[in-house]
Design an enzyme around this catalytic site. Structure first.
Site, PDB file in Angstrom:
ATOM      1  CG  ASN A   1      -1.553   1.371   1.459  1.00 10.15           C
ATOM      2  OD1 ASN A   1      -1.225   2.050   2.436  1.00 10.15           O
ATOM      3  ND2 ASN A   1      -2.425   1.780   0.574  1.00 10.15           N
ATOM      4  CG  HIS A   2       2.569   2.157   3.200  1.00  9.63           C
ATOM      5  ND1 HIS A   2       1.370   1.749   3.738  1.00  9.63           N
ATOM      6  CD2 HIS A   2       3.525   1.559   3.957  1.00  9.63           C
ATOM      7  CE1 HIS A   2       1.593   0.959   4.776  1.00  9.63           C
ATOM      8  NE2 HIS A   2       2.899   0.823   4.922  1.00  9.63           N
TER       9      HIS A   2
ATOM     10  CD  GLN B   1       4.286   3.667   7.378  1.00 11.94           C
ATOM     11  OE1 GLN B   1       3.520   4.241   8.150  1.00 11.94           O
ATOM     12  NE2 GLN B   1       4.445   2.354   7.382  1.00 11.94           N
TER      13      GLN B   1
ATOM     14  CG  ASP C   1      -1.202   5.675   0.605  1.00 14.39           C
ATOM     15  OD1 ASP C   1      -0.546   5.603   1.654  1.00 14.39           O
ATOM     16  OD2 ASP C   1      -2.433   5.482   0.543  1.00 14.39           O
TER      17      ASP C   1
ATOM     18  NE  ARG D   1      -1.002  -8.651   7.926  1.00 11.70           N
ATOM     19  CZ  ARG D   1      -0.738  -7.388   8.209  1.00 11.70           C
ATOM     20  NH1 ARG D   1       0.250  -6.763   7.595  1.00 11.70           N
ATOM     21  NH2 ARG D   1      -1.433  -6.731   9.100  1.00 11.70           N
TER      22      ARG D   1
ATOM     23  CG  ASP E   1       0.281  -3.847   5.759  1.00 14.87           C
ATOM     24  OD1 ASP E   1      -0.129  -4.107   6.903  1.00 14.87           O
ATOM     25  OD2 ASP E   1       0.644  -2.706   5.401  1.00 14.87           O
TER      26      ASP E   1
ATOM     27  CD  GLU F   1     -10.237   4.235   0.557  1.00 14.69           C
ATOM     28  OE1 GLU F   1      -9.690   5.331   0.791  1.00 14.69           O
ATOM     29  OE2 GLU F   1     -10.682   3.489   1.446  1.00 14.69           O
TER      30      GLU F   1
ATOM     31  CD  GLU G   1      -3.938  -5.118   8.271  1.00 18.20           C
ATOM     32  OE1 GLU G   1      -3.913  -4.645   9.415  1.00 18.20           O
ATOM     33  OE2 GLU G   1      -3.256  -4.661   7.331  1.00 18.20           O
TER      34      GLU G   1
ATOM     35  CG  HIS H   1       1.314  -6.849  14.075  1.00 16.12           C
ATOM     36  ND1 HIS H   1       0.317  -7.481  13.364  1.00 16.12           N
ATOM     37  CD2 HIS H   1       1.745  -5.840  13.288  1.00 16.12           C
ATOM     38  CE1 HIS H   1       0.164  -6.876  12.200  1.00 16.12           C
ATOM     39  NE2 HIS H   1       1.016  -5.871  12.123  1.00 16.12           N
ATOM     40  CG  ASP H   2      -1.276  -3.523  13.675  1.00 14.40           C
ATOM     41  OD1 ASP H   2      -0.107  -3.147  13.888  1.00 14.40           O
ATOM     42  OD2 ASP H   2      -1.695  -3.799  12.534  1.00 14.40           O
TER      43      ASP H   2
END
Length: 539
Positions: free
Chosen positions: A102-103, A168, A170, A198, A200, A207, A242, A307-308
């Site tokens: 994503n970034h 970060q 995008d 996974r 992210d 989007e 995710e 982890h978040d």
């Protein structure tokens, strides 16, 4: 025929920097993971998810990547990664890694080139605007840490989009060149032997916000593009998304043989904690009824902690408040206005009965379970650390120096020092020696789950009982094999009689329960926070 090995896997999530340090520099490394694979195999783990090990300035725990093909030198190199994969395979353990696309990091060569030259091919790798677009509270992913998602870059002379930290930026997924770069990254790590990825921030990946012609783009098709590319190179690969979305939106990310193989079941996670907070099964029953049928070849991943932060954003403010009151009553325990930054054991007051109940629940809900490193021994958190780092402390292996994590004088992240969660009280070796420890419970639970494959494949049926605090559900496969599961969400005994459910006949066999639950001929008495698994074999 599709290889659906993941339909009944047991996933273990770990951070290489906090798992085990082998070279004494105070930082966990890939060799440390390799050396502890025997521990994971003994626990019964069948797949591990290794969080980012790529070169990174570490503004966001490695999720700000500067080289998607590299390995951070302090963590190892491609040679040790290959050895790790080979040893895991020998032990029957698969490995998946993070795909963080994503970034990038602001220090990535792509972004450096993009900001330097407006005519560079990399300029369109990111999302730029002469003026920041309007954005709302829902766009802010890090409320309290970042107050904007558009930052002006002096060198570039424009604003760039970043849904997370300003370090970060995008990536522009609307750019075909970016999508091709992502596919090449997938191909590289498949060649290195991983079994999947996974994905992210999967929701943000598709989007179109920030893209001038975003409404004309079919970004959702990129999910299928990734799957096709990966599956052609490795037939049994998995893409785990995710995506924090309600059940009604899961079809966007999962579809039979076309999109991602798996999704994190955030919605069930939130409803589970609401049930635990209320000591009522109603939210769990509601979540079960809202969960749509999962197509063959797709699966859901159930978890307690990640982890978040423990995200609660799909719940109402009143429901969030109920959970805060039960598990995070102090402001310093909360994060981003709708999350909790605590480990499981402190949230449950270090009550092993409650932890066993919670793990039994996620091991029996439709889908497959995930364990966060350290939760199997009841590790605590360090609320003095900023943000999500409170739940990212080093693994506690022994009572030795830094909990056996590292021989270094100083470590990159401090081991928990305060009782009852310090290594003197919580560590792997001590847990092994105690037959009644949470760790030994987890070993039994995992072994049993492997014998109950219909949880991951058979249809589920909610069993309504009179007591609000009792959650009961059933699975039955095409052969007639059945499982019936009971979970007492309250701190009081609950009795279930024969007229409530057809579970007390002689052909039902008890296969797992807590130490205090009683099973009589005509009645079951579930202890406080008790659980019971029963099996009926085909006639």
């Amino acid at each position: 025929m599709m290889d659906t090995w993941y339909s009944n896997m047991v996933l273990y999530s770990l951070d290489p920097e906090t798992f085990y340090d082998t070279n004494g520099d105070g930082i966990g490394d890939l060799k440390g993971i390799k050396e502890k694979l025997n521990y994971l195999a003994g626990l019964g783990i069948t797949c591990i998810w290794i969080q980012p090990f790529y070169p990174s300035p570490n503004r966001d725990n490695g999720y700000d990547v500067t080289d998607y093909y590299g390995i951070d030198p302090k963590l190892g190199d491609h040679g040790i990664f290959s050895e790790l994969i080979d040893h895991a395979r020998d032990l029957g353990i698969r490995v998946i890694v993070d795909l963080v696309v994503n970034h990038t990091s602001i220090a990535h060569p792509w972004f450096k080139a993009a900001r330097k030259d407006k005519h560079s091919e990399y300029r369109d790798y990111y999302v730029w605007s002469d003026e920041p677009w309007d954005f709302g509270e829902e766009h802010l992913k890090l409320t309290g840490e970042e107050n904007t998602i558009w930052t002006y870059d002096e060198e570039a002379g424009q604003y760039y989009l970043h849904r997370f930290y300003k370090e970060q930026p995008d990536l522009n997924i609307g750019n075909p060149a970016v999508r091709q770069e992502i596919l090449q990254i997938i191909g590289f790590w498949l060649k290195m032997g991983v079994s999947g990825f996974r994905i992210d921030a999967a929701t943000l990946l598709i989007e179109p916000y920030g893209l001038k012609d975003g409404e004309k783009l079919d970004l959702e098709s990129f999910i299928a593009e990734m799957r096709d590319y990966a599956s052609l190179r490795k037939g049994d690969v998995i893409l785990l998304g995710e995506a924090n979305v309600p059940p009604s939106a899961m079809k966007t990310y999962m579809d039979k043989g076309q999109k991602m193989h798996m999704l994190f079941n955030f919605y069930m996670n939130m409803k589970l904690f609401l049930s635990l907070a209320r000591k009522s099964a109603r939210p769990l029953y509601a979540a079960l009824s809202e969960q749509t049928s999962i197509p063959y070849g797709n699966q859901l991943l159930n978890f307690l902690r990640n982890h978040d932060e423990l995200a609660l954003d799909q719940l109402s403010e009143d429901e969030q408040h109920e959970i805060f009151q039960a598990f995070a009553p102090q402001k310093r325990m909360q994060l981003y206005g709708h999350g909790i930054r605590r480990r499981l054991a402190p949230m449950f007051g270090n009550d092993q009965c409650r932890m066993e109940l919670a793990f039994s629940l996620i091991f029996t809900l439709p889908g497959v379970p995930m364990i966060r490193y350290g939760d199997e021994i009841g590790m605590g958190d360090n609320l003095r650390l900023k943000g999500r780092n409170s739940v990212r402390t080093p693994m506690q292996w022994s009572t030795g120096k830094h909990g056996g994590f590292s021989p270094a004088d100083h470590v990159n992240r401090n081991v928990i020092q305060e009782a009852p969660y310090d290594p003197k009280h919580v560590n792997v070796i001590g847990a092994y020696r105690d037959p009644d420890s949470l760790l030994n419970f987890m070993k039994r639970l995992i072994a049993l789950r492997k014998q109950c494959a219909l949880i991951g494949t058979a249809p589920v049926q909610a069993i309504k009982v009179r007591h609000e605090g009792l959650f009961a559900h059933r699975y039955e496969d095409k052969t007639g094999l059945q499982l019936l599961l009971f979970h007492n969400l309250t701190d009081k005994e609950i009795s279930v009689s024969a007229d409530e459910a057809d579970v007390l006949a002689d052909d039902w066999v008890e296969i797992f329960r807590d130490g205090k639950t009683q099973v009589a001929h005509r009645e079951i008495t579930l202890a406080a926070y008790g659980y019971l698994w029963m099996k009926k074999f085909p006639q």
